[in-house]
Design a protein around this motif. Structure first.
Motif, PDB file in Angstrom:
ATOM      1  N   MET A  85     -10.308 -22.569  19.837  1.00 50.90           N
ATOM      2  CA  MET A  85      -9.012 -22.245  19.275  1.00 50.90           C
ATOM      3  C   MET A  85      -8.123 -23.464  19.439  1.00 50.90           C
ATOM      4  SD  MET A  85      -6.511 -19.116  20.334  1.00 50.90           S
ATOM      5  CE  MET A  85      -6.985 -17.981  19.070  1.00 50.90           C
ATOM      6  N   ASP A  86      -7.639 -23.985  18.334  1.00 52.47           N
ATOM      7  CA  ASP A  86      -6.839 -25.203  18.383  1.00 52.47           C
ATOM      8  C   ASP A  86      -5.500 -24.981  19.057  1.00 52.47           C
ATOM      9  OD1 ASP A  86      -8.877 -26.512  17.096  1.00 52.47           O
ATOM     10  OD2 ASP A  86      -8.011 -26.269  15.111  1.00 52.47           O
ATOM     11  N   THR A  87      -4.759 -23.980  18.587  1.00 53.17           N
ATOM     12  CA  THR A  87      -3.442 -23.734  19.156  1.00 53.17           C
ATOM     13  C   THR A  87      -3.216 -22.246  19.323  1.00 53.17           C
ATOM     14  OG1 THR A  87      -2.426 -23.689  16.960  1.00 53.17           O
ATOM     15  CG2 THR A  87      -2.446 -25.818  18.114  1.00 53.17           C
ATOM     16  N   LEU A  88      -2.402 -21.930  20.297  1.00 57.16           N
ATOM     17  CA  LEU A  88      -2.001 -20.549  20.525  1.00 57.16           C
ATOM     18  C   LEU A  88      -0.581 -20.391  20.026  1.00 57.16           C
ATOM     19  CD1 LEU A  88      -3.216 -20.195  24.219  1.00 57.16           C
ATOM     20  CD2 LEU A  88      -4.323 -19.253  22.197  1.00 57.16           C
ATOM     21  N   ASP A  89      -0.348 -19.372  19.212  1.00 60.51           N
ATOM     22  CA  ASP A  89       1.030 -19.126  18.827  1.00 60.51           C
ATOM     23  C   ASP A  89       1.687 -18.226  19.884  1.00 60.51           C
ATOM     24  OD1 ASP A  89       0.292 -16.477  18.291  1.00 60.51           O
ATOM     25  OD2 ASP A  89       0.264 -16.756  16.121  1.00 60.51           O
ATOM     26  N   SER A  90       2.960 -17.906  19.678  1.00 62.39           N
ATOM     27  CA  SER A  90       3.695 -17.155  20.693  1.00 62.39           C
ATOM     28  C   SER A  90       3.113 -15.754  20.912  1.00 62.39           C
ATOM     29  CB  SER A  90       5.179 -17.068  20.335  1.00 62.39           C
ATOM     30  OG  SER A  90       5.353 -16.364  19.122  1.00 62.39           O
ATOM     31  N   THR A  91       2.569 -15.148  19.881  1.00 59.48           N
ATOM     32  CA  THR A  91       1.959 -13.820  20.028  1.00 59.48           C
ATOM     33  C   THR A  91       0.674 -13.906  20.845  1.00 59.48           C
ATOM     34  OG1 THR A  91       2.924 -13.134  17.913  1.00 59.48           O
ATOM     35  CG2 THR A  91       1.131 -11.789  18.776  1.00 59.48           C
ATOM     36  N   ASP A  92      -0.142 -14.909  20.583  1.00 59.19           N
ATOM     37  CA  ASP A  92      -1.358 -15.122  21.382  1.00 59.19           C
ATOM     38  C   ASP A  92      -0.998 -15.330  22.852  1.00 59.19           C
ATOM     39  OD1 ASP A  92      -2.938 -15.015  19.067  1.00 59.19           O
ATOM     40  OD2 ASP A  92      -2.895 -17.190  18.805  1.00 59.19           O
ATOM     41  N   ARG A  93       0.043 -16.094  23.103  1.00 57.72           N
ATOM     42  CA  ARG A  93       0.475 -16.350  24.477  1.00 57.72           C
ATOM     43  C   ARG A  93       0.929 -15.057  25.145  1.00 57.72           C
ATOM     44  NH1 ARG A  93       1.494 -21.106  22.051  1.00 57.72           N
ATOM     45  NH2 ARG A  93       1.444 -23.063  23.162  1.00 57.72           N
ATOM     46  N   LYS A  94       1.634 -14.214  24.394  1.00 61.46           N
ATOM     47  CA  LYS A  94       2.074 -12.928  24.949  1.00 61.46           C
ATOM     48  C   LYS A  94       0.867 -12.071  25.327  1.00 61.46           C
ATOM     49  CE  LYS A  94       6.434 -12.619  22.390  1.00 61.46           C
ATOM     50  NZ  LYS A  94       7.132 -11.900  21.300  1.00 61.46           N
ATOM     51  N   ILE A  95      -0.128 -12.036  24.457  1.00 65.29           N
ATOM     52  CA  ILE A  95      -1.344 -11.277  24.752  1.00 65.29           C
ATOM     53  C   ILE A  95      -1.983 -11.787  26.035  1.00 65.29           C
ATOM     54  CG2 ILE A  95      -3.721 -10.840  23.984  1.00 65.29           C
ATOM     55  CD1 ILE A  95      -2.600 -10.798  21.091  1.00 65.29           C
ATOM     56  N   LEU A  96      -2.101 -13.092  26.153  1.00 66.49           N
ATOM     57  CA  LEU A  96      -2.731 -13.678  27.342  1.00 66.49           C
ATOM     58  C   LEU A  96      -1.895 -13.451  28.593  1.00 66.49           C
ATOM     59  CD1 LEU A  96      -4.149 -16.908  25.727  1.00 66.49           C
ATOM     60  CD2 LEU A  96      -5.457 -14.950  26.585  1.00 66.49           C
ATOM     61  N   ASP A  97      -0.575 -13.519  28.479  1.00 65.41           N
ATOM     62  CA  ASP A  97       0.291 -13.237  29.627  1.00 65.41           C
ATOM     63  C   ASP A  97       0.091 -11.802  30.113  1.00 65.41           C
ATOM     64  OD1 ASP A  97       1.398 -15.773  29.809  1.00 65.41           O
ATOM     65  OD2 ASP A  97       3.163 -15.275  28.612  1.00 65.41           O
ATOM     66  N   VAL A  98       0.029 -10.865  29.182  1.00 66.08           N
ATOM     67  CA  VAL A  98      -0.171  -9.463  29.536  1.00 66.08           C
ATOM     68  C   VAL A  98      -1.534  -9.276  30.197  1.00 66.08           C
ATOM     69  CG1 VAL A  98      -0.521  -7.150  28.552  1.00 66.08           C
ATOM     70  CG2 VAL A  98       1.423  -8.529  27.813  1.00 66.08           C
ATOM     71  N   LEU A  99      -2.565  -9.870  29.631  1.00 64.47           N
ATOM     72  CA  LEU A  99      -3.917  -9.741  30.195  1.00 64.47           C
ATOM     73  C   LEU A  99      -4.039 -10.390  31.567  1.00 64.47           C
ATOM     74  CD1 LEU A  99      -6.213 -10.278  27.098  1.00 64.47           C
ATOM     75  CD2 LEU A  99      -5.978  -8.196  28.467  1.00 64.47           C
ATOM     76  N   GLN A 100      -3.348 -11.500  31.780  1.00 61.12           N
ATOM     77  CA  GLN A 100      -3.409 -12.149  33.087  1.00 61.12           C
ATOM     78  C   GLN A 100      -2.752 -11.289  34.159  1.00 61.12           C
ATOM     79  OE1 GLN A 100      -3.378 -16.736  33.270  1.00 61.12           O
ATOM     80  NE2 GLN A 100      -1.913 -16.213  31.650  1.00 61.12           N
ATOM     81  N   THR A 101      -1.845 -10.431  33.756  1.00 61.31           N
ATOM     82  CA  THR A 101      -1.198  -9.526  34.699  1.00 61.31           C
ATOM     83  C   THR A 101      -2.070  -8.307  34.978  1.00 61.31           C
ATOM     84  OG1 THR A 101       0.946 -10.231  33.878  1.00 61.31           O
ATOM     85  CG2 THR A 101       0.899  -8.191  35.119  1.00 61.31           C
ATOM     86  N   ASP A 102      -2.711  -7.775  33.924  1.00 54.86           N
ATOM     87  CA  ASP A 102      -3.550  -6.590  34.073  1.00 54.86           C
ATOM     88  C   ASP A 102      -4.615  -6.582  32.981  1.00 54.86           C
ATOM     89  OD1 ASP A 102      -4.762  -4.145  34.464  1.00 54.86           O
ATOM     90  OD2 ASP A 102      -2.901  -2.978  34.424  1.00 54.86           O
ATOM     91  N   ALA A 103      -5.810  -7.011  33.304  1.00 51.25           N
ATOM     92  CA  ALA A 103      -6.895  -7.111  32.320  1.00 51.25           C
ATOM     93  C   ALA A 103      -7.510  -5.758  31.998  1.00 51.25           C
ATOM     94  CB  ALA A 103      -7.977  -8.062  32.828  1.00 51.25           C
ATOM     95  N   ARG A 104      -7.092  -4.712  32.689  1.00 51.73           N
ATOM     96  CA  ARG A 104      -7.629  -3.379  32.416  1.00 51.73           C
ATOM     97  C   ARG A 104      -6.923  -2.676  31.263  1.00 51.73           C
ATOM     98  NH1 ARG A 104      -8.183  -0.088  37.893  1.00 51.73           N
ATOM     99  NH2 ARG A 104      -7.997   1.482  36.286  1.00 51.73           N
ATOM    100  N   LEU A 105      -5.854  -3.260  30.771  1.00 48.03           N
ATOM    101  CA  LEU A 105      -5.113  -2.628  29.685  1.00 48.03           C
ATOM    102  C   LEU A 105      -5.972  -2.550  28.425  1.00 48.03           C
ATOM    103  CD1 LEU A 105      -1.654  -4.395  30.058  1.00 48.03           C
ATOM    104  CD2 LEU A 105      -2.262  -2.080  30.799  1.00 48.03           C
ATOM    105  N   ASN A 106      -5.854  -1.447  27.708  1.00 50.22           N
ATOM    106  CA  ASN A 106      -6.575  -1.344  26.447  1.00 50.22           C
ATOM    107  C   ASN A 106      -5.723  -1.961  25.340  1.00 50.22           C
ATOM    108  OD1 ASN A 106      -4.762   0.654  25.407  1.00 50.22           O
ATOM    109  ND2 ASN A 106      -5.919   2.250  26.468  1.00 50.22           N
TER     110      ASN A 106
END
Length: 154
Positions: free
Chosen positions: A1-22
């Motif tokens: 993945m070349d670049t992450l946009d702000s939505t991708d970053r939000k997804i990753l921030d949420v997952l880094q906090t709790d990877a069990r989220l569906n």
């Protein structure tokens, strides 16, 4: 993945906090519907930016009360001996992290064991048994001030 946009970053921030989220819970937290969230998550996973999903344990509650950082120097720096050392580190369950570093020492190890007796056993029967170990300097953690696994992506 070349670049992450702000939505991708939000997804990753949420997952880094709790990877069990569906996907539905992630979508709700980032303000996007489920389908585009799912598609973005699959694209992110396919890119390899997510290495794996894991459960982080509380070391002391799991009986791992001693954390040591070991600086290791090798006697010789031939490629076969370096590879042999690195392979051995990958197989030792006590070694949680291993870094090839520049400076006074060649490697920095994070070693986690039950207690000092376990560390002594590791040091004398496992680490010292590896061919080409020149010097080991250990520092023991008294208090953990900060420990995070999340990258800031903003």
């Amino acid at each position: 993945m070349d670049t992450l946009d702000s939505t991708d970053r939000k997804i990753l921030d949420v997952l880094q906090t709790d990877a069990r989220l569906n996907t539905k819970e992630i979508a709700h937290r980032i303000g996007l519907s489920v389908t585009p969230t799912y598609e973005r998550l699959k694209k992110i996973e396919k890119s390899g930016i997510i290495k794996r999903y894991v459960t982080l344990l509380h070391g002391e509650k799991a009986g791992k009360t001693l954390v040591a950082f070991c600086n290791v120097s090798l006697q010789l720096h031939s490629q076969p001996l370096i590879k042999k050392f690195e392979t051995a580190m990958g197989k030792m369950e006590e070694v949680m992290e291993c870094y090839h570093v520049a400076g006074t020492y060649d490697y920095l190890l994070k070693v986690v064991v039950n207690d000092m007796r376990s560390y002594q056993y590791f040091l004398t029967n496992k680490l010292a048994a590896i061919e080409n170990i020149g010097q080991v300097h250990s520092s023991f953690v008294m208090t953990e001030i900060k420990h995070t696994t999340a990258f800031r992506l903003a």
